[in-house]
Design a protein around this motif. Structure first.
Motif, PDB file in Angstrom:
ATOM      1  N   MET A   1       4.437   3.152 -13.174  1.00 30.37           N
ATOM      2  CA  MET A   1       4.739   2.442 -11.946  1.00 30.37           C
ATOM      3  C   MET A   1       5.947   3.037 -11.240  1.00 30.37           C
ATOM      4  N   GLU A   2       6.922   3.511 -12.008  1.00 34.24           N
ATOM      5  CA  GLU A   2       8.103   4.129 -11.408  1.00 34.24           C
ATOM      6  C   GLU A   2       7.730   5.386 -10.635  1.00 34.24           C
ATOM      7  N   ILE A   3       6.862   6.195 -11.218  1.00 32.24           N
ATOM      8  CA  ILE A   3       6.416   7.413 -10.539  1.00 32.24           C
ATOM      9  C   ILE A   3       5.582   7.062  -9.316  1.00 32.24           C
ATOM     10  N   GLN A   4       4.715   6.071  -9.429  1.00 33.55           N
ATOM     11  CA  GLN A   4       3.897   5.662  -8.298  1.00 33.55           C
ATOM     12  C   GLN A   4       4.768   5.173  -7.139  1.00 33.55           C
ATOM     13  N   LEU A   5       5.835   4.466  -7.448  1.00 33.59           N
ATOM     14  CA  LEU A   5       6.743   3.996  -6.403  1.00 33.59           C
ATOM     15  C   LEU A   5       7.422   5.182  -5.716  1.00 33.59           C
ATOM     16  N   ASP A   6       7.820   6.173  -6.495  1.00 38.99           N
ATOM     17  CA  ASP A   6       8.426   7.368  -5.906  1.00 38.99           C
ATOM     18  C   ASP A   6       7.432   8.125  -5.030  1.00 38.99           C
ATOM     19  N   PHE A   7       6.159   8.155  -5.432  1.00 34.13           N
ATOM     20  CA  PHE A   7       5.137   8.771  -4.592  1.00 34.13           C
ATOM     21  C   PHE A   7       5.060   8.070  -3.237  1.00 34.13           C
ATOM     22  N   GLU A   8       5.104   6.745  -3.273  1.00 35.98           N
ATOM     23  CA  GLU A   8       5.041   5.998  -2.014  1.00 35.98           C
ATOM     24  C   GLU A   8       6.251   6.291  -1.156  1.00 35.98           C
TER      25      GLU A   8
ATOM     26  N   MET B   1       0.846  -1.194   0.000  1.00 38.41           N
ATOM     27  CA  MET B   1       0.000   0.000   0.000  1.00 38.41           C
ATOM     28  C   MET B   1       0.870   1.228   0.000  1.00 38.41           C
ATOM     29  N   ASP B   2       0.483   2.263  -0.779  1.00 29.85           N
ATOM     30  CA  ASP B   2       1.312   3.446  -0.915  1.00 29.85           C
ATOM     31  C   ASP B   2       1.581   4.080   0.427  1.00 29.85           C
ATOM     32  N   ALA B   3       2.832   4.069   0.823  1.00 27.63           N
ATOM     33  CA  ALA B   3       3.289   4.765   2.017  1.00 27.63           C
ATOM     34  C   ALA B   3       2.389   4.533   3.213  1.00 27.63           C
ATOM     35  N   ILE B   4       2.271   3.297   3.608  1.00 24.78           N
ATOM     36  CA  ILE B   4       1.447   2.978   4.769  1.00 24.78           C
ATOM     37  C   ILE B   4       1.950   3.725   5.990  1.00 24.78           C
ATOM     38  N   LEU B   5       3.236   3.672   6.218  1.00 23.40           N
ATOM     39  CA  LEU B   5       3.823   4.426   7.311  1.00 23.40           C
ATOM     40  C   LEU B   5       5.012   5.171   6.750  1.00 23.40           C
ATOM     41  N   ALA B   6       5.218   6.424   7.160  1.00 25.14           N
ATOM     42  CA  ALA B   6       6.220   7.223   6.489  1.00 25.14           C
ATOM     43  C   ALA B   6       6.866   8.210   7.416  1.00 25.14           C
ATOM     44  N   ASN B   7       8.012   8.789   6.954  1.00 25.83           N
ATOM     45  CA  ASN B   7       8.700   9.807   7.707  1.00 25.83           C
ATOM     46  C   ASN B   7       8.257  11.178   7.273  1.00 25.83           C
ATOM     47  N   SER B   8       8.130  12.107   8.225  1.00 26.34           N
ATOM     48  CA  SER B   8       7.841  13.498   7.912  1.00 26.34           C
ATOM     49  C   SER B   8       8.206  14.333   9.118  1.00 26.34           C
ATOM     50  N   GLU B   9       9.394  14.919   9.108  1.00 26.46           N
ATOM     51  CA  GLU B   9       9.881  15.641  10.262  1.00 26.46           C
ATOM     52  C   GLU B   9       9.030  16.842  10.582  1.00 26.46           C
TER      53      GLU B   9
ATOM     54  N   LEU C   1       0.058  21.742   3.256  1.00 26.25           N
ATOM     55  CA  LEU C   1      -0.315  21.529   1.858  1.00 26.25           C
ATOM     56  C   LEU C   1       0.817  21.940   0.932  1.00 26.25           C
ATOM     57  N   ASP C   2       1.436  23.073   1.215  1.00 24.36           N
ATOM     58  CA  ASP C   2       2.550  23.558   0.401  1.00 24.36           C
ATOM     59  C   ASP C   2       3.687  22.540   0.390  1.00 24.36           C
ATOM     60  N   THR C   3       4.021  21.992   1.547  1.00 24.85           N
ATOM     61  CA  THR C   3       5.083  20.987   1.643  1.00 24.85           C
ATOM     62  C   THR C   3       4.730  19.730   0.852  1.00 24.85           C
ATOM     63  N   LEU C   4       3.488  19.301   0.968  1.00 25.94           N
ATOM     64  CA  LEU C   4       3.035  18.123   0.224  1.00 25.94           C
ATOM     65  C   LEU C   4       3.181  18.340  -1.273  1.00 25.94           C
ATOM     66  N   TYR C   5       2.738  19.491  -1.749  1.00 22.58           N
ATOM     67  CA  TYR C   5       2.835  19.780  -3.178  1.00 22.58           C
ATOM     68  C   TYR C   5       4.287  19.871  -3.636  1.00 22.58           C
ATOM     69  N   LEU C   6       5.167  20.429  -2.799  1.00 16.22           N
ATOM     70  CA  LEU C   6       6.582  20.501  -3.164  1.00 16.22           C
ATOM     71  C   LEU C   6       7.178  19.109  -3.324  1.00 16.22           C
ATOM     72  N   ARG C   7       6.773  18.179  -2.464  1.00 17.04           N
ATOM     73  CA  ARG C   7       7.252  16.803  -2.596  1.00 17.04           C
ATOM     74  C   ARG C   7       6.824  16.210  -3.930  1.00 17.04           C
ATOM     75  N   ILE C   8       5.575  16.415  -4.275  1.00 16.10           N
ATOM     76  CA  ILE C   8       5.060  15.852  -5.524  1.00 16.10           C
ATOM     77  C   ILE C   8       5.773  16.475  -6.719  1.00 16.10           C
ATOM     78  N   LEU C   9       5.949  17.782  -6.710  1.00 15.85           N
ATOM     79  CA  LEU C   9       6.611  18.460  -7.823  1.00 15.85           C
ATOM     80  C   LEU C   9       8.052  18.003  -7.961  1.00 15.85           C
ATOM     81  N   PHE C  10       8.714  17.778  -6.844  1.00 14.33           N
ATOM     82  CA  PHE C  10      10.091  17.282  -6.908  1.00 14.33           C
ATOM     83  C   PHE C  10      10.144  15.939  -7.630  1.00 14.33           C
ATOM     84  N   ILE C  11       9.224  15.053  -7.301  1.00 16.41           N
ATOM     85  CA  ILE C  11       9.190  13.741  -7.942  1.00 16.41           C
ATOM     86  C   ILE C  11       8.923  13.870  -9.437  1.00 16.41           C
ATOM     87  N   LEU C  12       7.995  14.745  -9.811  1.00 18.15           N
ATOM     88  CA  LEU C  12       7.615  14.866 -11.218  1.00 18.15           C
ATOM     89  C   LEU C  12       8.679  15.539 -12.062  1.00 18.15           C
ATOM     90  N   ARG C  13       9.495  16.374 -11.437  1.00 15.89           N
ATOM     91  CA  ARG C  13      10.460  17.145 -12.218  1.00 15.89           C
ATOM     92  C   ARG C  13      11.886  16.626 -12.151  1.00 15.89           C
TER      93      ARG C  13
END
Length: 459
Positions: free
Chosen positions: A360-367, A1-9, A338-350
């Protein structure tokens, strides 16, 4: 499951600061902040609790006096479906897939309430496949009645609550497995018509916006509460869990926040080859957050705000804010998340990875970036503001922010999310429209455009 448990300082909810030098993972999916249950063995033989299937026939004797027990066919169908389909589709990460296919079933086989939760998750997956008429799912699916699935869920939840009242190193791994199963079910429940009907008209919505309990029912806010509470498990039992059989659920490669130091204009090598939905998101994400921030700064005190809060029952989540300033502070903190979340997503996409990244590669990076961790990061005062009957503009502003969090979850392509948050955004959009506020309606234009585009790229 996508990022069931995750780090976020940066998460105020899930940052535990364990003794180790590294950050303790936060929960991406979790459970309700349960009340302590009476210390009794609800599943033991002493209280006459029913067996796994309440309809399991009694033992009969044939003419040869040999004992015979009929098989609980519905439970076997659910177990077979979980093993054949659900466990294989919970995560794109090979090691976490092994946990779902081998470790969690093994743990559940030794614990009755966990087996109930496992069967419930397989059952709700079976139901979502049936409702979606998925061409990628199993053909001629012989489904189990929804009532049977919910019975397993409720009985598993009851057992889980009792175990939570006596958490210790001996049951920490069981409780972590239970929280994973529970919250996966919570996500998937958003797709089930019986639990999440889409049968409200705009006229009905007009009467709902002033009634917080009815609005909560329409928006299904209860699922958010099911994602908040695993903190106590991780905080109290981290030393045990970090070396448990479920440790793969706690380790994510992009938890250290390295993306924070990346340049703003990252190479768009991936973006040009992403799906239309991901491209649309990347094009408008930064401006969308900036617009919401600007609207927050423009909020003017509502003269009758204090009177509107008087007599309102206090939320069970936290202390209810009683001033406009405290609500604005909660909104400001939420927008930063929300801003931090979007920055994470943009980093992965760019960021550069391969010349032609697969979906699938992008989905794995999202997780790995814990995209699904946002529910446990939301400040409790913000969630409380969604429950109370705030002045229309404040409530509308809360709904707009919530819809933008929902939008991030529409970028993940997995069975327990597919189509769920699109439905919730539609509900928010209807509620916003009923407020007759042109600015708030404008804020929903971009999320609607993103949702209208397809998630998968063209081969």
């Amino acid at each position: 499951m996508d990022a069931i448990l995750a780090n976020s300082e940066e998460s105020s909810v899930m940052n535990f600061n364990p003794p180790a030098a590294h950050a303790l993972p936060e929960a991406n999916i979790a459970l309700t902040p349960y009340r302590a249950a009476p210390s009794s063995d609800a599943f033991g033989p002493s209280n006459g609790a029913p067996p796994l299937d309440a309809t399991l026939p009694a033992i009969f004797s044939n003419h040869n006096s040999h004992a015979r027990v009929d098989l609980p066919m519905n439970d076997l169908k659910l177990l077979q479906f979980f093993n054949s389909y659900t466990a294989k589709q919970m995560s794109p990460h090979p090691r976490r897939t092994i946990v779902w296919q081998r470790i969690i079933p093994e743990i559940a086989c030794n614990n009755r309430y966990l087996m109930h939760l496992l069967l419930a998750l397989g059952g709700i997956h079976m139901i979502t496949e049936r409702e979606a008429n998925s061409t990628s799912g199993p053909e001629d699916l012989d489904t189990v009645d929804f009532a049977i699935v919910m019975e397993h869920h409720q009985r598993g939840l009851e057992g889980f609550r009792e175990e939570m009242s006596c958490i210790s190193p001996s049951n920490a791994e069981d409780l972590l497995a239970g929280s994973v199963l529970l919250v996966a079910f919570a996500f998937a429940s958003l797709m089930v018509q019986e639990l999440n009907p889409l049968n409200r008209t705009p006229e009905e919505m007009n009467g709902i916006t002033g009634n917080s309990s009815s609005a909560n029912d329409v928006l299904r806010l209860n699922w958010l509460y099911l994602n908040r509470g695993v903190t106590s498990i991780l905080h109290e039992q981290w030393d045990v869990l970090k070396s448990s059989r479920l440790r793969q659920m706690l380790v994510f490669s992009q938890h250290d926040g390295c993306w924070k130091d990346s340049p703003f204009a990252l190479p768009p090598s991936r973006l040009s080859r992403c799906s239309p939905r991901l491209v649309k998101f990347a094009e408008g994400a930064s401006q969308a957050v900036a617009n919401i921030k600007a609207s927050l700064r423009a909020l003017e005190p509502a003269r009758d705000y204090l009177s509107s809060c008087s007599g309102t029952p206090t939320s069970h989540l936290s202390e209810s804010p009683t001033t406009l300033d405290s609500v604005v502070d909660a909104h400001s903190e939420t927008i930063d998340i929300l801003d931090t979340l979007y920055l994470r997503i943009l980093f992965i996409l760019r960021c550069e990875a391969t010349d032609n990244p697969a979906d699938m590669e992008i989905q794995l990076d999202f997780e790995e970036a814990a995209i699904l961790a946002w529910p446990v990061q939301l400040p409790s005062p913000f969630l409380a503001s969604l429950e109370r009957g705030e002045p229309n503009y404040l409530r509308g502003h809360s709904l707009v922010i919530l819809a933008h969090f929902y939008l991030a979850s529409t970028l993940l392509d997995t069975w327990f999310l597919r189509g769920a948050f699109e439905r919730e955004i539609l509900k928010v959009n209807t509620l916003i429209g009923s407020l007759n506020d042109s600015q708030l309606s404008t804020f929903m234009l971009w999320p609607n455009e993103v949702v209208a585009s397809t998630l998968r790229s063209t081969p």
